[in-house]
Each structure stands twice: as C-alpha cells, then as structure tokens.
Design an enzyme around this catalytic site. Structure first.
Site, PDB file in Angstrom:
ATOM      1  N   TYR A 143       5.619 -15.921 -64.890  1.00  0.00           N
ATOM      2  CA  TYR A 143       4.641 -14.869 -64.532  1.00  0.00           C
ATOM      3  C   TYR A 143       3.865 -14.360 -65.738  1.00  0.00           C
ATOM      4  O   TYR A 143       3.715 -13.144 -65.934  1.00  0.00           O
ATOM      5  CB  TYR A 143       5.346 -13.695 -63.819  1.00  0.00           C
ATOM      6  CG  TYR A 143       6.228 -14.123 -62.676  1.00  0.00           C
ATOM      7  CD1 TYR A 143       5.672 -14.716 -61.534  1.00  0.00           C
ATOM      8  CD2 TYR A 143       7.608 -13.964 -62.733  1.00  0.00           C
ATOM      9  CE1 TYR A 143       6.491 -15.126 -60.486  1.00  0.00           C
ATOM     10  CE2 TYR A 143       8.425 -14.372 -61.696  1.00  0.00           C
ATOM     11  CZ  TYR A 143       7.863 -14.951 -60.570  1.00  0.00           C
ATOM     12  OH  TYR A 143       8.646 -15.368 -59.555  1.00  0.00           O
ATOM     13  N   LYS A 185      30.571  -9.885 -80.958  1.00  0.00           N
ATOM     14  CA  LYS A 185      29.930  -8.767 -80.263  1.00  0.00           C
ATOM     15  C   LYS A 185      30.415  -8.834 -78.820  1.00  0.00           C
ATOM     16  O   LYS A 185      29.642  -8.723 -77.875  1.00  0.00           O
ATOM     17  CB  LYS A 185      28.394  -8.896 -80.365  1.00  0.00           C
ATOM     18  CG  LYS A 185      27.626  -7.670 -79.940  1.00  0.00           C
ATOM     19  CD  LYS A 185      27.928  -6.421 -80.756  1.00  0.00           C
ATOM     20  CE  LYS A 185      27.413  -5.183 -80.049  1.00  0.00           C
ATOM     21  NZ  LYS A 185      27.896  -3.916 -80.641  1.00  0.00           N
ATOM     22  N   ASP A 218      28.201  -5.120 -85.670  1.00  0.00           N
ATOM     23  CA  ASP A 218      27.541  -3.900 -86.162  1.00  0.00           C
ATOM     24  C   ASP A 218      28.427  -3.198 -87.200  1.00  0.00           C
ATOM     25  O   ASP A 218      27.969  -2.808 -88.280  1.00  0.00           O
ATOM     26  CB  ASP A 218      27.140  -2.951 -85.014  1.00  0.00           C
ATOM     27  CG  ASP A 218      28.130  -2.930 -83.858  1.00  0.00           C
ATOM     28  OD1 ASP A 218      29.152  -3.640 -83.926  1.00  0.00           O
ATOM     29  OD2 ASP A 218      27.894  -2.198 -82.881  1.00  0.00           O
ATOM     30  N   ASP A 242      23.031 -15.877 -89.734  1.00  0.00           N
ATOM     31  CA  ASP A 242      21.729 -15.820 -90.406  1.00  0.00           C
ATOM     32  C   ASP A 242      21.471 -14.402 -90.924  1.00  0.00           C
ATOM     33  O   ASP A 242      21.123 -14.190 -92.095  1.00  0.00           O
ATOM     34  CB  ASP A 242      20.647 -16.241 -89.399  1.00  0.00           C
ATOM     35  CG  ASP A 242      19.292 -16.416 -90.067  1.00  0.00           C
ATOM     36  OD1 ASP A 242      19.252 -16.627 -91.287  1.00  0.00           O
ATOM     37  OD2 ASP A 242      18.280 -16.341 -89.351  1.00  0.00           O
ATOM     38  N   ASP A 246      21.525 -12.870 -95.110  1.00  0.00           N
ATOM     39  CA  ASP A 246      20.439 -12.154 -95.810  1.00  0.00           C
ATOM     40  C   ASP A 246      20.957 -10.809 -96.311  1.00  0.00           C
ATOM     41  O   ASP A 246      20.667 -10.385 -97.437  1.00  0.00           O
ATOM     42  CB  ASP A 246      19.250 -11.882 -94.867  1.00  0.00           C
ATOM     43  CG  ASP A 246      18.217 -13.005 -94.882  1.00  0.00           C
ATOM     44  OD1 ASP A 246      18.630 -14.179 -94.973  1.00  0.00           O
ATOM     45  OD2 ASP A 246      17.006 -12.712 -94.798  1.00  0.00           O
TER      46      ASP A 246
HETATM   47 MG    MG Z   1      17.360 -16.506 -92.553  1.00  0.00          MG
END
Ligand code: MG
Ligand code: NAI
Length: 369
Positions: A143, A185, A218, A242, A246
C-alpha cells in the site's frame, strides 16, 4: 616464501586513505617476515555504481573467490542509497562466503584518550553473528503512499546460525577469562530472542569452564559504558552486535581504531578484514582519517593467514606510535593520516632492529655457583 593472494577493495570515502596506509605497513612487514603478499586491487564501490548501476560486477564474487583473503576499506556514499551500497557488495560477500562470524576486538590502547573518567583497561571480544538475524531479505512493503502503508521485515534465527556463533564465542571465552555475555532482548522480542537464549545456553553448557550471563541489551549498553572492563567475550545477533561494537569502540576512544574480521572459520571461502567504521564522508579527502582500524584489521588478516609473529609486529608498531602521542586528531593527537603512517613504518623498523640485536646477542653465561 609464503604466498598469499589478497583482494583489495578500498571502496569509498576514507577507505581510499586508510587502505593505502595499511598496505604500506603490510608490505614492510611482509618484507621483514619473508611473506609474499600479492595484492590485487578492485575499483568497486559507489563510483563504480555511478558508472555501472551496481556496486560490483556480476561475477564479482567469483573473482574474489580466487583469493586467500579480502581487505576492505569502507563502502557508502551520500550519492548512493545506503541499502544499495551495503546489499550490493558487503552483505553478499559476508553471506556467499559464509563469513558467519564477525569478530570485533574492543581494547584500550595507550595514547588513545577514552571519554570515560574511570580508566581501567578494557579488553573485550565482540562476536557478532554475521549471516542472519535482523539483517534479512524477508519482508516487503504494501500500500505504498496510502495512509495504511505497511512495512514488514522478518528476523530469522536458525539453530545452525545461532549455535555456530555461540560455539565460536564460548571457545574464545574458554581460551581467555571464561566469561561469556550474551546480548538478548527476550522480554520484548518474544519468539526469536528466547530461541537465541536457549541455543546459546545449550551450546555454552558444552564448555564447562565458561560462565554465561544473558543480559538484556539495553542494560548491557549501559553496563558497557559504566563498567566495560568487567566484560570478556560478548556474543550478539547481527544488529545488536553491530550497535554494541560501535559503542564499545567509542568507549575505548574512537571508532577509527576499531578493527573487524568477517570469518569463514572452516576456510572454505576467503575471509574479509575491514575496520568497523564506514566511509566517513564528513572527513574524507582531508588527511584526517585514523588508519589504525584498517592496520589492526590487517594484523588480524596476518593472524588468520597463519603468521602470528608478523601480526604481532604490526600491532606493536601502531600501538607504539599511538603511545608516543603521534595519533590522528580523533584520538587527540597531532598527526595527519600520512604522518601517522610514517610513524608506524618507523616503529616497524625499530622493533625489527631491536629483535635483530636481541637475537644476535650471545646468551648470558650461566651464573657461577
Ligand atoms: Mg556498523
Ligand atoms: P562512519 O563510521 O563512516 O562515521 C561515523 C563518525 O566517525 C564520523 O564522524 C566520522 O568522521 C568518524 N570516523 C569514522 N571513521 C573514522 C576514522 N578512521 N578516523 C577518524 N574519524 C572517523 O559512519 P556513518 O557516518 O554512519 O556512515 C558513513 C557511510 O559509511 C554511510 O554511507 C554508511 O552506510 C557507510 N558505512 C559503511 C560501513 C562499511 O563499509 N562496513 C560501516 C558503517 C557505515
């Protein structure tokens, strides 16, 4: 002389600066350690996309498969949608070559300023599942343009995929301090994440000397900022790994120093070595890029190719240049990319001279009694 064929994709942005810097160092190391590193350069990436409408040629993977390893800078440019650049080159390489482990060391280095007030040494290995999980092709859009437009993206975890990542991580933990932390999680993501937890737990049970802690991501993120020195090995899904890597590299000082290895542990296909950072268009072409992440990835490549002494030599050299305060701007140092590279080349030679002197020195006479 050991011969290794290495495919080089410098790619976009600062990839064009940090890859030549790292290769200069690898060539010097190869000379000293009698390795024949045969580099073949592939001009693929966003410029190639501009000319050909794709990130690499149709037979790109076949060309890469002829090599023992792949050395990559970064891909991504403001001129090409990120999904095109990632799914047109890096993700097919990781998947087709079954590079199911993405190993990302996070370590404090002398001379790299950490933003943390408390500076206990950090030495973490992040094992990111690299072939499945949240990065999936399954899904779609419906849609388009209507008020009820819908997007669906399926996360895929398989027993094979999760267990081989967990095996790799548990075995690494067993060779280190024996602490494995699994990022989860499972309170919010109620199908795939409990499955991840179960398979990681079952797998880790096969390593009696490893203690497993499952931590909600978290809370884990907060823990990584507040007490990063308490971690040993972290295993995480594709997306969570990932993000955490970082974060980890920033906590140790700069994303510019973080290396990674995309490994096919069985050696059926070439593995790929690349820094964690991207093409950094904001600093590209200015001589500001930190080449340490790329150099360290080169050291991981030497290690993977069976040359631990050469790998250690390269690592000692960039660590020594950093320790002398000669780093690039992102780590609080004064150097440009090429000035720092010159300092690493000099350190490679100094370490070599010290090793030669030590080796030629006569052994100390035994103490007389
Ligand atoms: Mg990355
Ligand atoms: P980025 O990692 O390129 O840059 C993030 C920030 O860190 C920027 O401020 C940058 O200047 C700085 N930085 C990164 N590497 C540095 C280094 N070696 N020395 C000094 N400072 C450094 O991430 P960003 O900006 O999100 O992405 C830029 C492009 O790179 C995008 O197109 C993205 O898709 C792509 N990308 C590619 C990756 C890869 O090839 N594996 C990984 C991550 C992003």
């Amino acid at each position: 002389m050991r011969n290794h064929k290495i495919a080089v994709i410098a790619g976009d942005g600062i990839g064009q600066e940090v890859v030549p810097a790292a290769i200069e160092c690898l060539e010097r190391i190869a000379l000293i350690h009698s390795l024949n590193l045969e580099f073949t350069y592939f001009g693929w990436g966003s410029d190639y996309y501009g000319r050909h409408g794709r990130m690499m040629p149709v037979d790109g993977l076949e060309q890469l498969a002829q090599h023992d390893a792949i050395f990559l800078g970064a891909v991504g440019s403001p001129a090409v949608p990120d999904a095109e650049s990632l799914w047109g080159l890096l993700i097919p390489i990781r998947r087709e070559f079954q590079q199911y482990i993405n190993l990302r060391p996070v370590k404090t280095l002398d001379g790299v300023k950490s933003p943390l007030a408390n500076k206990e040494p950090i030495d973490i290995l992040i094992v990111r599942e690299n072939n499945e999980g949240e990065y999936s092709e399954v899904g779609g859009r419906a849609y388009r343009g209507l008020p009820h437009e819908t997007a669906v993206q399926e996360t895929i975890f398989t027993r094979l995929g999760v267990s081989r990542a967990a095996h790799y991580a548990a075995s690494l933990a067993s060779s280190r301090k024996g602490h494995l932390t699994s990022a989860t999680k499972s309170n919010g993501i109620i199908h795939t994440m409990p499955f991840w937890d179960e398979v990681v737990e079952e797998t880790t049970r096969l390593y009696p000397d490893v203690t497993l802690t499952s931590e909600l991501v978290d809370a884990l993120a907060a823990h990584l900022v507040l007490k990063p020195w308490t971690f040993d090995v972290i295993v995480a899904s594709n997306l969570l790994g990932d993000i955490l890597s970082d974060l980890g590299s920033s906590v140790t000082g700069s994303i510019g120093v973080a290396p990674s290895a995309n490994l096919n542990p069985e050696g059926d296909f070439p593995s790929l070595f690349e820094p964690v950072h991207g093409s950094a268009p904001d600093i590209a072409g200015k001589g500001l890029a930190n080449p340490v992440g790329q150099m360290w990835s080169g050291a991981m490549m030497l290690q993977h190719l069976g040359h631990p002494e050469a790998a250690e030599h390269l690592q000692m050299a960039f660590e020594s240049a950093l320790r002398e305060g000669l780093g690039t701007r992102d780590v609080g140092g004064p150097s440009s990319t090429s000035e720092f590279t010159a300092a690493v080349l000099a350190a490679i030679d100094v370490i070599d001279e010290i090793a030669a002197t030590t080796a030629s020195r006569p052994a100390a006479a035994p103490a007389s009694s």
